[in-house]
Design a protein around this motif. Structure first.
Motif, PDB file in Angstrom:
ATOM      1  N   PRO A  20      -8.378  -6.200  -2.298  1.00 19.62           N
ATOM      2  CA  PRO A  20      -8.206  -7.632  -2.013  1.00 19.62           C
ATOM      3  C   PRO A  20      -6.865  -7.933  -1.334  1.00 19.62           C
ATOM      4  O   PRO A  20      -6.772  -8.835  -0.499  1.00 19.62           O
ATOM      5  CB  PRO A  20      -8.273  -8.301  -3.391  1.00 19.62           C
ATOM      6  CG  PRO A  20      -8.947  -7.330  -4.279  1.00 19.62           C
ATOM      7  CD  PRO A  20      -8.632  -5.966  -3.722  1.00 19.62           C
ATOM      8  N   ALA A  21      -5.833  -7.172  -1.665  1.00 20.82           N
ATOM      9  CA  ALA A  21      -4.524  -7.369  -1.028  1.00 20.82           C
ATOM     10  C   ALA A  21      -4.608  -7.030   0.456  1.00 20.82           C
ATOM     11  O   ALA A  21      -4.054  -7.748   1.294  1.00 20.82           O
ATOM     12  CB  ALA A  21      -3.463  -6.518  -1.715  1.00 20.82           C
ATOM     13  N   ARG A  22      -5.321  -5.958   0.804  1.00 19.18           N
ATOM     14  CA  ARG A  22      -5.511  -5.592   2.221  1.00 19.18           C
ATOM     15  C   ARG A  22      -6.211  -6.719   2.971  1.00 19.18           C
ATOM     16  O   ARG A  22      -5.832  -7.064   4.085  1.00 19.18           O
ATOM     17  CB  ARG A  22      -6.347  -4.326   2.339  1.00 19.18           C
ATOM     18  CG  ARG A  22      -5.585  -3.070   2.207  1.00 19.18           C
ATOM     19  CD  ARG A  22      -6.458  -1.840   2.448  1.00 19.18           C
ATOM     20  NE  ARG A  22      -5.831  -0.744   1.738  1.00 19.18           N
ATOM     21  CZ  ARG A  22      -6.154  -0.347   0.515  1.00 19.18           C
ATOM     22  NH1 ARG A  22      -7.128  -0.916  -0.144  1.00 19.18           N
ATOM     23  NH2 ARG A  22      -5.503   0.638  -0.041  1.00 19.18           N
ATOM     24  N   ILE A  28      -3.467 -13.085   7.082  1.00 18.49           N
ATOM     25  CA  ILE A  28      -2.195 -13.738   7.399  1.00 18.49           C
ATOM     26  C   ILE A  28      -1.957 -13.604   8.903  1.00 18.49           C
ATOM     27  O   ILE A  28      -2.123 -12.530   9.466  1.00 18.49           O
ATOM     28  CB  ILE A  28      -1.029 -13.095   6.618  1.00 18.49           C
ATOM     29  CG1 ILE A  28      -1.252 -13.252   5.113  1.00 18.49           C
ATOM     30  CG2 ILE A  28       0.312 -13.712   7.025  1.00 18.49           C
ATOM     31  CD1 ILE A  28      -0.311 -12.416   4.267  1.00 18.49           C
ATOM     32  N   GLY A  29      -1.582 -14.667   9.558  1.00 24.20           N
ATOM     33  CA  GLY A  29      -1.334 -14.618  11.001  1.00 24.20           C
ATOM     34  C   GLY A  29      -0.108 -13.794  11.347  1.00 24.20           C
ATOM     35  O   GLY A  29       0.809 -13.644  10.549  1.00 24.20           O
ATOM     36  N   ASP A  30      -0.103 -13.239  12.537  1.00 24.47           N
ATOM     37  CA  ASP A  30       1.040 -12.507  13.090  1.00 24.47           C
ATOM     38  C   ASP A  30       1.430 -11.261  12.286  1.00 24.47           C
ATOM     39  O   ASP A  30       2.604 -10.898  12.229  1.00 24.47           O
ATOM     40  CB  ASP A  30       2.268 -13.417  13.225  1.00 24.47           C
ATOM     41  CG  ASP A  30       2.033 -14.567  14.183  1.00 24.47           C
ATOM     42  OD1 ASP A  30       1.327 -14.351  15.188  1.00 24.47           O
ATOM     43  OD2 ASP A  30       2.534 -15.668  13.916  1.00 24.47           O
ATOM     44  N   ILE A  31       0.471 -10.607  11.695  1.00 24.54           N
ATOM     45  CA  ILE A  31       0.740  -9.366  10.962  1.00 24.54           C
ATOM     46  C   ILE A  31       0.694  -8.194  11.935  1.00 24.54           C
ATOM     47  O   ILE A  31      -0.178  -8.112  12.799  1.00 24.54           O
ATOM     48  CB  ILE A  31      -0.317  -9.154   9.847  1.00 24.54           C
ATOM     49  CG1 ILE A  31      -0.098 -10.128   8.695  1.00 24.54           C
ATOM     50  CG2 ILE A  31      -0.322  -7.719   9.341  1.00 24.54           C
ATOM     51  CD1 ILE A  31       1.096  -9.824   7.826  1.00 24.54           C
ATOM     52  N   ARG A 107       1.707   6.872  -1.883  1.00 23.98           N
ATOM     53  CA  ARG A 107       1.077   6.578  -0.594  1.00 23.98           C
ATOM     54  C   ARG A 107       1.403   5.127  -0.309  1.00 23.98           C
ATOM     55  O   ARG A 107       1.150   4.255  -1.143  1.00 23.98           O
ATOM     56  CB  ARG A 107      -0.435   6.765  -0.690  1.00 23.98           C
ATOM     57  CG  ARG A 107      -1.167   6.435   0.590  1.00 23.98           C
ATOM     58  CD  ARG A 107      -2.694   6.519   0.373  1.00 23.98           C
ATOM     59  NE  ARG A 107      -3.407   6.300   1.610  1.00 23.98           N
ATOM     60  CZ  ARG A 107      -3.684   5.097   2.119  1.00 23.98           C
ATOM     61  NH1 ARG A 107      -3.313   3.995   1.483  1.00 23.98           N
ATOM     62  NH2 ARG A 107      -4.342   4.983   3.254  1.00 23.98           N
ATOM     63  N   ARG A 108       1.987   4.870   0.861  1.00 20.35           N
ATOM     64  CA  ARG A 108       2.446   3.514   1.205  1.00 20.35           C
ATOM     65  C   ARG A 108       1.808   3.060   2.510  1.00 20.35           C
ATOM     66  O   ARG A 108       1.938   3.729   3.534  1.00 20.35           O
ATOM     67  CB  ARG A 108       3.962   3.492   1.317  1.00 20.35           C
ATOM     68  CG  ARG A 108       4.518   2.199   1.905  1.00 20.35           C
ATOM     69  CD  ARG A 108       6.007   2.106   1.748  1.00 20.35           C
ATOM     70  NE  ARG A 108       6.299   1.673   0.383  1.00 20.35           N
ATOM     71  CZ  ARG A 108       7.529   1.526  -0.107  1.00 20.35           C
ATOM     72  NH1 ARG A 108       8.578   1.791   0.655  1.00 20.35           N
ATOM     73  NH2 ARG A 108       7.702   1.124  -1.344  1.00 20.35           N
ATOM     74  N   GLU A 109       1.137   1.911   2.446  1.00 21.35           N
ATOM     75  CA  GLU A 109       0.671   1.227   3.649  1.00 21.35           C
ATOM     76  C   GLU A 109       1.717   0.180   3.990  1.00 21.35           C
ATOM     77  O   GLU A 109       2.171  -0.560   3.111  1.00 21.35           O
ATOM     78  CB  GLU A 109      -0.662   0.524   3.402  1.00 21.35           C
ATOM     79  CG  GLU A 109      -1.803   1.457   3.129  1.00 21.35           C
ATOM     80  CD  GLU A 109      -3.060   0.692   2.772  1.00 21.35           C
ATOM     81  OE1 GLU A 109      -3.396  -0.299   3.470  1.00 21.35           O
ATOM     82  OE2 GLU A 109      -3.700   1.088   1.780  1.00 21.35           O
ATOM     83  N   ILE A 110       2.091   0.102   5.267  1.00 15.32           N
ATOM     84  CA  ILE A 110       3.178  -0.775   5.687  1.00 15.32           C
ATOM     85  C   ILE A 110       2.656  -1.796   6.695  1.00 15.32           C
ATOM     86  O   ILE A 110       1.950  -1.445   7.638  1.00 15.32           O
ATOM     87  CB  ILE A 110       4.322   0.042   6.318  1.00 15.32           C
ATOM     88  CG1 ILE A 110       4.800   1.107   5.332  1.00 15.32           C
ATOM     89  CG2 ILE A 110       5.469  -0.871   6.753  1.00 15.32           C
ATOM     90  CD1 ILE A 110       5.686   2.165   5.939  1.00 15.32           C
ATOM     91  N   TYR A 111       3.050  -3.052   6.459  1.00 10.95           N
ATOM     92  CA  TYR A 111       2.735  -4.155   7.368  1.00 10.95           C
ATOM     93  C   TYR A 111       4.009  -4.959   7.594  1.00 10.95           C
ATOM     94  O   TYR A 111       4.917  -4.949   6.745  1.00 10.95           O
ATOM     95  CB  TYR A 111       1.648  -5.070   6.778  1.00 10.95           C
ATOM     96  CG  TYR A 111       0.369  -4.337   6.489  1.00 10.95           C
ATOM     97  CD1 TYR A 111      -0.619  -4.235   7.460  1.00 10.95           C
ATOM     98  CD2 TYR A 111       0.151  -3.734   5.259  1.00 10.95           C
ATOM     99  CE1 TYR A 111      -1.801  -3.548   7.204  1.00 10.95           C
ATOM    100  CE2 TYR A 111      -1.019  -3.042   4.995  1.00 10.95           C
ATOM    101  CZ  TYR A 111      -1.989  -2.956   5.969  1.00 10.95           C
ATOM    102  OH  TYR A 111      -3.150  -2.270   5.707  1.00 10.95           O
ATOM    103  N   PHE A 112       4.078  -5.662   8.715  1.00  8.30           N
ATOM    104  CA  PHE A 112       5.242  -6.484   9.046  1.00  8.30           C
ATOM    105  C   PHE A 112       4.799  -7.908   9.336  1.00  8.30           C
ATOM    106  O   PHE A 112       3.808  -8.123  10.044  1.00  8.30           O
ATOM    107  CB  PHE A 112       5.959  -5.926  10.281  1.00  8.30           C
ATOM    108  CG  PHE A 112       6.435  -4.511  10.109  1.00  8.30           C
ATOM    109  CD1 PHE A 112       7.621  -4.233   9.461  1.00  8.30           C
ATOM    110  CD2 PHE A 112       5.677  -3.459  10.594  1.00  8.30           C
ATOM    111  CE1 PHE A 112       8.056  -2.926   9.303  1.00  8.30           C
ATOM    112  CE2 PHE A 112       6.094  -2.147  10.451  1.00  8.30           C
ATOM    113  CZ  PHE A 112       7.288  -1.875   9.799  1.00  8.30           C
ATOM    114  N   LEU A 152       4.072 -15.446   0.892  1.00  4.57           N
ATOM    115  CA  LEU A 152       3.294 -14.213   0.792  1.00  4.57           C
ATOM    116  C   LEU A 152       2.776 -13.993  -0.630  1.00  4.57           C
ATOM    117  O   LEU A 152       1.640 -13.536  -0.802  1.00  4.57           O
ATOM    118  CB  LEU A 152       4.122 -13.016   1.257  1.00  4.57           C
ATOM    119  CG  LEU A 152       4.364 -12.951   2.761  1.00  4.57           C
ATOM    120  CD1 LEU A 152       5.371 -11.861   3.094  1.00  4.57           C
ATOM    121  CD2 LEU A 152       3.065 -12.740   3.524  1.00  4.57           C
ATOM    122  N   CYS A 153       3.573 -14.335  -1.634  1.00  4.49           N
ATOM    123  CA  CYS A 153       3.101 -14.208  -3.018  1.00  4.49           C
ATOM    124  C   CYS A 153       1.859 -15.072  -3.229  1.00  4.49           C
ATOM    125  O   CYS A 153       0.883 -14.627  -3.845  1.00  4.49           O
ATOM    126  CB  CYS A 153       4.192 -14.607  -4.011  1.00  4.49           C
ATOM    127  SG  CYS A 153       5.454 -13.346  -4.248  1.00  4.49           S
TER     128      CYS A 153
END
Length: 174
Positions: A20-22, A28-31, A107-112, A152-153
């Motif tokens: 669900p977090a993914r 979210i816009g502009d990710i 294991r880390r997935e990274i988003y900005f 974001l929270c």
């Protein structure tokens, strides 16, 4: 040579299911996606702050020293990053000089998003976590960074009861 002190406003939260977090992140816009990393963090014994050697995808390594309050809320973290061309030699030397506190694998997935790094972590022996880090330049407004973390929270369903004060090494009892 003096290394610059960097800083960010960060928080860490337990998250039972990253799927669900993914989905929330993608809404979210502009990710921007930053990829997936397999990280091995070796923590060394130090008298203040935390010192770890982070090995990423068995390809690169960075020595990270950081200081932050242990509280279950957004908090300022000051840190220094040092690229490490020979992690095996450095780990051997630091182990001999300081001793190893413990090792954390994840294991880390990274988003900005704007100046915020969004991490979706699966930590061996601990489970799933979300970390948000608003990277701050010297003249950046901490208030704006806090607003972004709060937004974001809300988008990611992170409640105050989910927030954690401890590092992964602390949670593992290392």
């Amino acid at each position: 040579m003096n290394l610059p002190n960097r800083r960010n406003l960060e928080l860490k939260a337990r998250h039972a299911d990253l799927d669900p977090a993914r989905k929330a992140v993608s809404a979210i816009g502009d990710i921007r996606a930053g990829g997936v990393e397999i990280q091995v963090d070796t923590y060394f014994r130090v008298s203040q702050g935390r010192l770890k050697l982070r090995e990423i995808n068995e390809e690169s390594a960075t020595l990270i020293f950081y200081v932050r309050a242990d509280r279950a809320a957004a908090r300022i973290c000051t840190y220094q990053l040092v690229p490490v061309p020979d992690p095996v030699a450095l780990k051997t030397a630091l182990t001999a000089a300081l001793g190893v506190r413990g090792v954390v694998r994840k294991r880390r997935e990274i988003y900005f998003w704007h100046n915020v790094r969004i991490h979706l972590d699966e930590v061996a022996g601990l489970g799933s976590f979300l970390e948000l880090e608003a990277v701050l330049a010297a003249d950046d407004d901490e208030g704006l960074a806090q607003e972004r973390l709060d937004h974001l929270c809300k988008m990611l369903g992170i409640a105050p009861r989910d927030l954690l004060s401890q590092s992964n090494a602390d949670l593992l009892g290392l």
